[in-house]
Write a protein that holds these residues in place. Structure first.
Motif, mmCIF file in Angstrom:
data_model
loop_
_atom_site.group_PDB
_atom_site.id
_atom_site.type_symbol
_atom_site.label_atom_id
_atom_site.label_comp_id
_atom_site.label_asym_id
_atom_site.label_seq_id
_atom_site.Cartn_x
_atom_site.Cartn_y
_atom_site.Cartn_z
ATOM 1 N N GLY A 1 -89.232 -150.173 55.249
ATOM 2 C CA GLY A 1 -89.550 -148.764 55.001
ATOM 3 C C GLY A 1 -89.447 -147.884 56.223
ATOM 4 O O GLY A 1 -89.742 -146.688 56.143
ATOM 5 N N ASN A 2 -89.041 -148.450 57.346
ATOM 6 C CA ASN A 2 -88.983 -147.658 58.578
ATOM 7 C C ASN A 2 -87.823 -146.661 58.517
ATOM 8 O O ASN A 2 -86.707 -147.032 58.155
ATOM 9 N N PRO A 3 -88.073 -145.387 58.887
ATOM 10 C CA PRO A 3 -86.965 -144.416 58.886
ATOM 11 C C PRO A 3 -85.976 -144.635 60.020
ATOM 12 O O PRO A 3 -84.883 -144.066 60.009
ATOM 13 N N VAL A 4 -86.376 -145.433 61.007
ATOM 14 C CA VAL A 4 -85.471 -145.741 62.118
ATOM 15 C C VAL A 4 -84.580 -146.905 61.714
ATOM 16 O O VAL A 4 -85.080 -147.933 61.237
ATOM 17 N N PRO A 5 -83.269 -146.818 61.884
ATOM 18 C CA PRO A 5 -82.393 -147.950 61.574
ATOM 19 C C PRO A 5 -82.807 -149.179 62.394
ATOM 20 O O PRO A 5 -82.983 -149.089 63.612
ATOM 21 N N MET A 6 -82.953 -150.328 61.712
ATOM 22 C CA MET A 6 -83.371 -151.555 62.372
ATOM 23 C C MET A 6 -82.476 -152.697 61.917
ATOM 24 O O MET A 6 -82.117 -152.790 60.741
ATOM 25 N N ILE A 7 -82.131 -153.557 62.888
ATOM 26 C CA ILE A 7 -81.266 -154.711 62.613
ATOM 27 C C ILE A 7 -81.908 -155.938 63.236
ATOM 28 O O ILE A 7 -82.394 -155.898 64.370
ATOM 29 N N LEU A 8 -81.921 -157.037 62.479
ATOM 30 C CA LEU A 8 -82.437 -158.302 62.964
ATOM 31 C C LEU A 8 -81.261 -159.234 63.196
ATOM 32 O O LEU A 8 -80.480 -159.495 62.274
ATOM 33 N N ASP B 1 -83.136 -150.351 55.065
ATOM 34 C CA ASP B 1 -82.427 -149.336 54.278
ATOM 35 C C ASP B 1 -81.907 -148.202 55.158
ATOM 36 O O ASP B 1 -80.847 -147.635 54.886
ATOM 37 N N ALA B 2 -82.669 -147.872 56.216
ATOM 38 C CA ALA B 2 -82.243 -146.781 57.098
ATOM 39 C C ALA B 2 -80.940 -147.136 57.804
ATOM 40 O O ALA B 2 -80.074 -146.279 57.995
ATOM 41 N N ALA B 3 -80.778 -148.398 58.190
ATOM 42 C CA ALA B 3 -79.537 -148.824 58.841
ATOM 43 C C ALA B 3 -78.365 -148.756 57.867
ATOM 44 O O ALA B 3 -77.256 -148.346 58.232
ATOM 45 N N ILE B 4 -78.605 -149.155 56.629
ATOM 46 C CA ILE B 4 -77.537 -149.094 55.612
ATOM 47 C C ILE B 4 -77.095 -147.654 55.406
ATOM 48 O O ILE B 4 -75.895 -147.350 55.368
#
Length: 739
Positions: free
Chosen positions: A194-201, A214-217
């Motif tokens: 749910g974070n508005p900041v794009p995040m990638i693991l 979702d923000a990264a997508i």
């Protein structure tokens, strides 16, 4: 432990019995058979074996107790089952984990039975609605153990189950309460997804993308399946390093800008923050991707604005100096020279005033465009001030090269401009300085070109002028005057000298005009004509004027009540907005009455047609201060000034008084001014009276007052006081005093 009977105390035999026994023969020992001996040996062996068995049992019990103590202190739940799935051993943690079913745990009980009872009780919510199927799956995992699996209990706790088969077909089970871990995972998932900041693991080994939010997508434009087939390097546009590469501090990492590629091919700027964590059972790196593309664009715009003129887009002084330094560095390795041409537009102010600032701005942009088209690509062009441009010409071999460019520029600038239906024609003047003779660095060359431009504007207009060493000497002298003048004002080194105003009918002194004098400690008395222009150019005229006003009021307060003091005001003093307050304070601190103060202004002030100026003049007159128009008849004389403001006095400029007796035209002008003054009811004062002939002519024309060397030079206050005392004596004697 067997009970031992206490030994009885043996009684010692008496001597008589011993004597009788010694006399008897001992009884014979009975014989034992061979069979009896074997039986005794077997019994002894059985006793020994039994003792060994009991010792082994005791040791086993001790080992079992030690094993139980050992497994009871473990933080995980442990259970041992035989090959039929029956309980043989379990620890306290196991009982705590399954506390709702712990009443069913006993040796020999089947785990399957406890599971069925637990399902019936509702201990396993995952089994609801599919009880038998769930039990079958659970038993299969137990008897055919493989990977670890999770189990959810009725109270919401989550248990991680791992089971292994023993060599004898039994089962060892491990139970770990991972409820807190699952909660942390849920929180992480919530913050991640749910974070508005794009995040990638990303996987730490292999760099493969494990998960995206979702923000990264949305930000990158890839679908989740595409992301999971990529590595982090697939997103990087130019960088070969990984975002979590070692060798950089956290501050350096945060300050670095990364460029990534979106699905549509556009580039974005990112600040990447990384943190290592465990994803399942493998080490991973969590990346938070802050898009700073707009911030970088804004920074680029600010950087451009910091080095460019906002109106024309041309480089400003800072960028020009950088460009000049590069060009000068190149010329030091060759015989080429650099020419700096500083261009100032002539009469640009008139365009602004007549056509408006909008047209003026368009004119400046049009001039910049023409200049750019006139120059070579390697030449530098900048706008330094409102109507000044600077051109830096490289590859100059001789001064004639700069002359040719200057003429070409003047011709281009002089062509008419069509702006919003107006045909505007404007000229320009150019100052030229050349390296290395006029300066070896950018600052010196710009300064030399500026001095040459000042000469071109003041002496020629519409042409160009080369820098000469004498200009620098004059500029240095002017700078020295500014520094010394600033110090003199601060330390009150300036002095008011007073020149008498004489009533031409009676010969009496009616007042004095305060004239500033500067007794310099090294140069002696410096002429006002030398330092007043510097004061007006530098803004020092305001503190200088305030100082003279205060000193004049303080001195005049010592004079007789019928003697006034006149103080000159510069137009610049009206623009500060505090003139009325300065006059009020000077009168209050000195105790001088307002009617004894006379303020002299020139016609130049009224040219501004400012409502603020007129309001200040009316406020001063309402205060009781007398107002005088100085140097009347020169420059911009207009009778409308006399109608716009009711002056108390008009002073005829000395240019009309000089040789007045021999100049009929001057006599006619003076006669007209005197007649005008009489009609308006104002006092007429003639300046620069130096001869008796001029005095006689002025008296004949009816002029009221005179001022000049014929009466007296300007004097310090001490001499003024003596002069006024002499006048009182002469008045008492019935004679007039003309100094």
């Amino acid at each position: 432990m067997p009970m031992m009977r206490p030994k009885k105390k043996s009684k010692k035999p008496n001597q008589a019995k011993l004597s009788r026994l010694r006399g008897r023969r001992p009884a014979p020992i009975p014989k034992v058979s061979g069979r009896s001996r074997r039986s005794a040996v077997e019994i002894g062996e059985l006793v020994r074996q039994r003792a060994q068995a009991e010792a082994a049992i005791a040791e086993a019990r001790k080992s079992n107790a030690r094993l139980r103590e050992a497994i009871d202190i473990l933080p995980q739940g442990i259970v041992f089952l035989d090959r039929e799935g029956r309980y043989t051993l379990w620890n306290k943690k196991y009982s705590e984990i399954y506390k709702r079913s712990s009443d069913l745990f006993e040796h020999g009980a089947r785990l399957e039975d406890t599971i069925r009872i637990g399902v019936a009780r509702g201990d396993y919510p995952e089994a609801a609605g599919r009880e038998e199927e769930w039990i079958a799956e659970r038993l299969k995992k137990m008897y055919q153990p493989g990977e670890r699996h999770e189990q959810v209990l009725a109270d919401g706790r989550v248990v991680l189950i791992e089971e292994r088969l023993t060599a004898d077909g039994g089962i060892v089970g491990l139970r770990v309460d991972i409820t807190e871990l699952k909660q942390r995972e849920a929180s992480f998932r919530l913050l991640f997804d749910g974070n508005p900041v794009p995040m990638i693991l990303c996987a730490l080994d292999g760099e493969r993308i494990l998960a995206v939010n979702d923000a990264a997508i949305a930000h990158y434009g890839y679908v989740r399946a595409e992301f999971e087939r990529m590595t982090i390097r697939s997103l990087q546009a130019f960088d070969a390093d990984l975002p979590w590469a070692t060798g950089r501090s956290s501050d350096e990492q945060a300050a670095r800008t990364w460029k990534h590629v979106r699905a549509d091919g556009t580039l974005i700027d990112l600040a990447i923050y990384s943190r290592q964590l465990m994803h399942g059972d493998q080490p991973a790196m969590l990346l938070a991707l802050m898009d700073i593309t707009e911030r970088k664009r804004a920074e680029a715009r600010l950087a451009f604005m910091a080095q460019h003129d906002s109106l024309t887009g041309l480089p400003n002084r800072n960028l020009l100096r950088q460009q000049m330094d590069e060009m000068l560095q190149h010329t030091r390795r060759s015989t080429d020279k650099v020419a700096v041409l500083m261009l100032g537009l002539d009469n640009f102010k008139a365009v602004n005033e007549t056509l408006g600032h909008g047209i003026g701005d368009k004119l400046l942009r049009a001039v910049a465009k023409r200049l750019r088209s006139t120059l070579r690509e390697e030449d530098a062009l900048a706008r330094l001030n409102s109507d000044e441009f600077t051109i830096v010409q490289g590859g100059v071999m001789r001064p004639e090269d700069a002359v040719l460019l200057a003429r070409r520029i003047l011709d281009a600038i002089g062509e008419p401009y069509l702006l919003e239906g107006h045909s505007v024609v404007i000229g320009a003047s150019i100052g030229i300085a050349m390296s290395p003779g006029d300066g070896e660095d950018s600052e010196k060359l710009l300064k030399s070109a500026d001095m040459a431009l000042s000469r071109a504007k003041s002496e020629f207009r519409g042409t160009f002028s080369f820098f000469e060493a004498e200009m620098d000497a004059r500029a240095q002298s002017r700078r020295k005057i500014e520094i010394d003048l600033r110090d003199a004002i601060q330390n009150e080194g300036l002095r008011p000298y007073y020149q008498p105003l004489v009533d031409l009918a009676t010969g009496r002194i009616t007042g004095f005009e305060a004239l500033v004098r500067w007794p310099h400690p090294e140069r002696g008395m410096i002429s006002p004509g030398e330092f007043i222009p510097v004061a007006e150019e530098t803004g020092l005229i305001n503190p200088l004027g305030a100082l003279m006003l205060h000193r004049a009021c303080m001195d005049a307060a010592q004079w007789p009540d019928d003697v006034r003091v006149a103080v000159n005001l510069s137009p610049l003093q009206f623009r500060t907005g505090n003139l009325l307050a300065l006059v009020t304070d000077a009168l209050r601190q000195s105790g001088l009455t307002a009617r004894r103060l006379e303020l002299e202004i020139t016609e130049t002030l009224l040219l501004e047609k400012s409502s603020q100026v007129l309001a200040t003049l009316h406020a001063l007159r309402a205060l009781g201060v007398r107002m005088s128009m100085d140097d009347f008849g020169t420059g911009y004389s207009s009778l409308s000034y006399l109608r716009s403001f009711p002056f108390d006095k008009i002073k005829i400029d000395q240019s009309f008084v000089r040789d007045l007796g021999a100049n009929p035209d001057a006599q006619a002008i003076v006669r007209s001014i005197v007649s005008l003054g009489m009609g308006l009811g104002v006092t007429i004062t003639a300046e620069g009276v130096e001869t008796e002939a001029e005095l006689s002519c002025l008296r004949a024309e009816g002029c009221h007052e005179g001022q000049g060397f014929l009466f007296s030079r300007a004097r310090p206050n001490a001499e003024v006081i003596s002069l006024l005392k002499a006048q009182r004596v002469a008045t008492a004697a019935g004679t007039a005093l003309v100094a």
